[in-house]
Write an enzyme that holds these catalytic residues in place. Sequence first.
Site, PDB file in Angstrom:
ATOM      1  N   GLU A  93      20.461  10.076 -23.685  1.00 16.98           N
ATOM      2  CA  GLU A  93      20.885   8.770 -23.776  1.00 16.98           C
ATOM      3  C   GLU A  93      19.443   8.717 -23.167  1.00 16.98           C
ATOM      4  O   GLU A  93      19.235   7.008 -22.319  1.00 16.98           O
ATOM      5  CB  GLU A  93      21.597   7.812 -23.014  1.00 16.98           C
ATOM      6  N   GLU A 121      31.453  14.060 -26.934  1.00 15.78           N
ATOM      7  CA  GLU A 121      32.161  13.441 -26.211  1.00 15.78           C
ATOM      8  C   GLU A 121      33.493  12.390 -26.356  1.00 15.78           C
ATOM      9  O   GLU A 121      33.147  11.371 -26.301  1.00 15.78           O
ATOM     10  CB  GLU A 121      30.970  12.383 -24.960  1.00 15.78           C
TER      11      GLU A 121
HETATM   12  C1  XIL Z   1      30.825  10.146 -17.181  1.00 16.74           C
HETATM   13  C2  XIL Z   1      31.886  10.873 -16.016  1.00 16.74           C
HETATM   14  O1  XIL Z   1      32.639  11.424 -16.930  1.00 16.74           O
HETATM   15  C3  XIL Z   1      32.491   9.998 -15.102  1.00 16.74           C
HETATM   16  O2  XIL Z   1      33.156  10.529 -14.432  1.00 16.74           O
HETATM   17  C4  XIL Z   1      31.269   9.914 -14.650  1.00 16.74           C
HETATM   18  O3  XIL Z   1      31.707   9.151 -13.025  1.00 16.74           O
HETATM   19  C5  XIL Z   1      29.788   8.921 -15.331  1.00 16.74           C
HETATM   20  O4  XIL Z   1      29.928   9.473 -16.479  1.00 16.74           O
HETATM   21  N1  XIL Z   1      27.743   9.963 -21.439  1.00 16.74           N
HETATM   22  C6  XIL Z   1      27.751  11.212 -20.552  1.00 16.74           C
HETATM   23  C7  XIL Z   1      28.879  11.558 -19.227  1.00 16.74           C
HETATM   24  O5  XIL Z   1      26.449  11.693 -21.118  1.00 16.74           O
HETATM   25  O6  XIL Z   1      27.595  12.441 -18.636  1.00 16.74           O
HETATM   26  C8  XIL Z   1      29.117  10.729 -19.378  1.00 16.74           C
HETATM   27  O7  XIL Z   1      30.476  10.769 -17.818  1.00 16.74           O
HETATM   28  C9  XIL Z   1      29.666   9.238 -19.792  1.00 16.74           C
HETATM   29  C10 XIL Z   1      29.096   8.762 -21.012  1.00 16.74           C
END
Ligand code: XIL
Length: 626
Positions: A340, A457
């Site tokens: 990111e 994701e």
């Molecule tokens: C999220 C997790 O799922 C949550 O449990 C945590 O509170 C915040 O992070 N992008 C990413 C992930 O790369 O690591 C994130 O995961 C969601 C967005």
Amino acid sequence: MRISCNRKLLAALTAAAMGVVSFPTVISSSAADDVIYATGFEAGEEIVFTGRGGIEVIESSTEQVHGGDAAMCVSGREKSWNGPQLLLDDICEPGVEYVVSAWGKSEWYSTFSLSMEYTDADGIRQYSNLKSFQGDAWNEFSEVKFSFSADQTNVYLYFECSDATCKMYIDDFVLAPAPVIPIQEDIPSLSDLYSPYFNIGTAIMASNLSSPSFMALVEKHFDDSITFGNELKPDFVLNKAACQAMAAEGNDTNPQVTLSAARSLLNYCRDHNLPVRGHTLVWHSQTPDWFFKENYADDGDFVSREVMLLRMENYIKNVFAALEAEYPTVNIYAWDVVNEAWQDDGNPRNPGEQGSSGSGNSAWVKVFGDNSFIEPAFTYARKYAPEGTKLFYNDYNEYMPQKTQAIVDMATDLAAKGLIDGIGCQSHLDVSFPSTSAYEKAIAAFAATGLEVQITELDVTTSDTSEAGLTTQAQYYSDIMDVLVKYSDSISAVVFWGVTDDQSWRAEKLPLLFDASFQAKPAYDAIVDGLEMPDITTTTTTTTTTLTTETTIVLTSTGGAYTLLGDVNCDGMFKVSDIILLNRFLAEDNSITITDTGLANADFDQNGVPDGDDAAAMLMRLAALD
Ligand code: XIL
């Protein structure tokens, strides 16, 4: 709600809370009647909660009541973390999933939270919020799931309120083992079904390990690739005390790491031979601000670029060294090296601290001035990662055109230097945005770089959680999967961000394929519809087929250069999807290609020719292993 209180249990709880005797474990497998502790805090009932701050007044009160004639009233608080706590070590077992229900009430301006705290394997006290709400009405914590592992001790459930001094009321408290609901065994496995196209994986958290049904879904549908939801992020891996101790000895550039948060997941993936995506090394979020400060002090000044480069190199080096030392057999086949770094408009993030509220600012940009931290991150990852590890850049809103372009430009440059292997598209989508065609444009652009693409994701939120809303969600999921299948030559894995809606980070908008009861949703049906389950019973009778594809394979009579017999798709595992792949290949399905090593692995009986006999032998072998 039925409120009961087992007198003997209560006496033991009281004794345990006072630290007098060890409590006999009272646990059984059937949840419904097997309440561990239930109370309406009625007059005369002993309250076994203790004050976290030691100053709270905890009593049965008729001031505010949800059920029955009284509730627990907590007054005398001075800090937001003050509140009632319940020690679990002696009444709950590690590795078992529990549910807690209760009603809570405070003031309209105060956030009321149910949380858990424990001491981890490194002796560090950890806190994890389970659920929160705001408002001065009675609110329900309904069957909130929790569990803890054997290396977590001094485990407490507790309630707290963001306002330091307001009174808290809690009523109708029930603690019980979570019911075990069987999964649907008779539906097709997603990873098998999609094996001709790409691997299917998911993200899991350590807390999911104690739910047998959840893990059964993981093993059935998502066994190609596992990402840890949080446990390998810098927040969890950096060991602050050890970093500061090292700085105090004069070494300010060698960040110390611990795998303690990730250990139970690493053990699981090792024991179940599950490939892992490492997530993530360099990120602005879930990375403590002190990591960027002199002497790792919260209130220190930001360090120089030179110091941060050394810290980055040593952090990456230490993470890989710890994994190699402690988990040499876990197959962490890919890493999100940088996560990111680009904004939607294609610019770097704003410089600054992340802060406790998650500002979105980047301390990396603050120290480096721009995104010039990305290339060194990949350089160090390449230097210290085990050979063959696939290095990824990962981002969300990857379909926003300027961001797509920024990622493509960056990846093209890194690829020319041999530093990157793939682009990770997070794909946190919503039924209303983006359109499938906008999403496809981004996938096409990433595929055109020639790099491997992974959907890392995937989830799809819907604000409309009615039946109609779930139908719309199903159609959207299906359209997205159609796009991904279309680009399957470039896509190596599709990883969902979770399994069941209730355990998702966006739980309220039901973004996943399975519901809280582990049952397949319309979205699952939609992405399965139209994809045929390869029929392994009929295809395994195929006899020797001449290999006439363009793949040239040189097999010696002793079997050639196989790496793992049976591992036709060369993902490091021998599974039913390998048999399916081989059979499709033998049936001259033109969409299937198998590498030379894959064909060598396919020659299961080592007679020099991979053929139907090998497929049959592989099936027999898997059946025997089952
Ligand atoms: C999220 C997790 O799922 C949550 O449990 C945590 O509170 C915040 O992070 N992008 C990413 C992930 O790369 O690591 C994130 O995961 C969601 C967005």
